[in-house]
Write a protein that holds these residues in place. Structure first.
Motif, mmCIF file in Angstrom:
data_model
loop_
_atom_site.group_PDB
_atom_site.id
_atom_site.type_symbol
_atom_site.label_atom_id
_atom_site.label_comp_id
_atom_site.label_asym_id
_atom_site.label_seq_id
_atom_site.Cartn_x
_atom_site.Cartn_y
_atom_site.Cartn_z
ATOM 1 N N UNK A 1 -5.749 -31.790 -45.077
ATOM 2 C CA UNK A 1 -7.184 -31.669 -44.788
ATOM 3 C C UNK A 1 -7.379 -31.501 -43.282
ATOM 4 N N UNK A 2 -8.029 -30.462 -42.911
ATOM 5 C CA UNK A 2 -8.306 -30.189 -41.502
ATOM 6 C C UNK A 2 -9.788 -30.469 -41.254
ATOM 7 N N UNK A 3 -10.065 -31.445 -40.400
ATOM 8 C CA UNK A 3 -11.444 -31.835 -40.119
ATOM 9 C C UNK A 3 -12.080 -30.883 -39.115
ATOM 10 N N UNK A 4 -13.357 -30.628 -39.371
ATOM 11 C CA UNK A 4 -14.146 -29.847 -38.435
ATOM 12 C C UNK A 4 -14.680 -30.802 -37.367
ATOM 13 N N UNK A 5 -14.212 -30.650 -36.131
ATOM 14 C CA UNK A 5 -14.575 -31.573 -35.058
ATOM 15 C C UNK A 5 -16.080 -31.549 -34.797
ATOM 16 N N UNK A 6 -16.679 -30.381 -34.844
ATOM 17 C CA UNK A 6 -18.109 -30.251 -34.565
ATOM 18 C C UNK A 6 -18.928 -30.960 -35.639
ATOM 19 N N UNK A 7 -18.566 -30.722 -36.907
ATOM 20 C CA UNK A 7 -19.296 -31.362 -38.009
ATOM 21 C C UNK A 7 -19.116 -32.869 -37.967
ATOM 22 N N UNK A 8 -17.896 -33.337 -37.689
ATOM 23 C CA UNK A 8 -17.646 -34.769 -37.616
ATOM 24 C C UNK A 8 -18.458 -35.430 -36.500
#
Length: 291
Positions: free
Chosen positions: A118-125
């Motif tokens: 799973x690759x997290x979206x830094x902006x969304x997080x």
């Protein structure tokens, strides 16, 4: 006389037997390993000598020699593999379902159960964290606003009458005290403290247990009656609404017919703590009016 010039090994006249010559070679060899190699070499040579192209009889003789000579040769302890490794057949792998019962899983099955990355979206997080922070701050602001409103309502209740105004009540004024002379943490201290918050001073001129306050306040110049009124201290005799053997006092904040709402210390909430309770006016209850 005719000379025999045939090439090859010269033998004595007479019949030639390949088996006899093999036995002779075997006897003359000193070591077993040497003996086996010599027999094989001799057999190969004899077979080559006897072989003739396109001769069925020669092939038959060769087969006979090989069939007889083969049992005499000792089998090697380790067989050498000749040829590329890819030519050697690999043992068949058992069915994966059978191996699964003993805890073995083939590579394709492991790959199928691997967890996805799973690759997290830094902006969304970051946006989610900011929204959560704002929600917490908003909840804290609402809680503080509710507490301020509650304090303001309590202060307004204590400094104003819900039953009649100060200008129309009994105008008698009693003696005053410079300090809270009640016992700390008890109902007496709590009632005097509420009087001070409402009127700005402590009443004085009497002492004693709660059940004697009606008599003491009247002697100190205050109006004491059996008629309920806000901005007053209610005196409960022992046993009335759960009062102890020395009585009980509280500050009245509301009157609705015979229903009295009072703030009291060391009652339902214990020493040093206030609670609010509504009771019915009955005999054994007196009220010390604030001027």
């Amino acid at each position: 006389m005719k000379t025999d010039n045939r090439p090859g090994r010269h033998r004595a006249p007479g019949g030639y037997s390949p088996l006899v010559e093999l036995k002779s070679i075997a006897r003359e060899s000193a070591q077993p390993a040497m003996k086996g190699a010599a027999v094989v070499a001799a057999a190969g040579g004899i077979v080559a000598t006897l072989s003739t192209p396109a001769s069925a009889e020669s092939l038959s003789d060769t087969s006979a020699v090989a069939a007889v000579a083969a049992p005499k040769v000792a089998a090697p302890r380790a067989a050498a593999v000749v040829g590329p490794a890819s030519a050697i057949a690999a043992p068949a792998v058992a069915d994966s379902h059978a191996l699964r019962s003993i805890g073995y899983a083939t590579a394709p099955e492991k790959a199928a159960t691997a967890k996805p990355i799973v690759i997290k979206d830094v902006v969304v997080e970051k946006k989610r964290q900011e929204a959560a922070r704002k929600a917490r701050e908003a909840a804290e602001a609402r809680r503080e606003a509710a507490q301020r409103a509650s304090r303001d309502a309590t202060r307004s209740t204590l400094t104003s009458s819900t039953y009649t105004s100060k200008s129309t009540v009994n105008g008698s004024s009693g003696r005053k005290s410079a300090y809270n002379w009640g016992t700390a943490g008890q109902c007496t201290w709590g009632a005097l403290n509420k009087w001070y918050q409402s009127e700005g001073y402590y009443p004085g001129g009497w002492t004693g247990n709660a059940m004697t306050w009606g008599y003491g306040a009247a002697n100190a110049g205050y109006t004491v009656t059996s008629t309920p009124r806000t901005r007053s201290i209610v005196v409960l005799q022992p046993g009335v609404h759960g009062s102890s053997s020395v009585g009980h006092v509280a500050w009245v904040i509301g009157v609705n017919g015979n229903e009295i709402t009072m703030v009291e210390m060391n009652a339902l909430a214990g020493p040093y703590n206030y609670n609010t309770r509504t009771v019915t006016h009955v005999g054994g209850m007196q009220y010390i009016y604030a001027p």
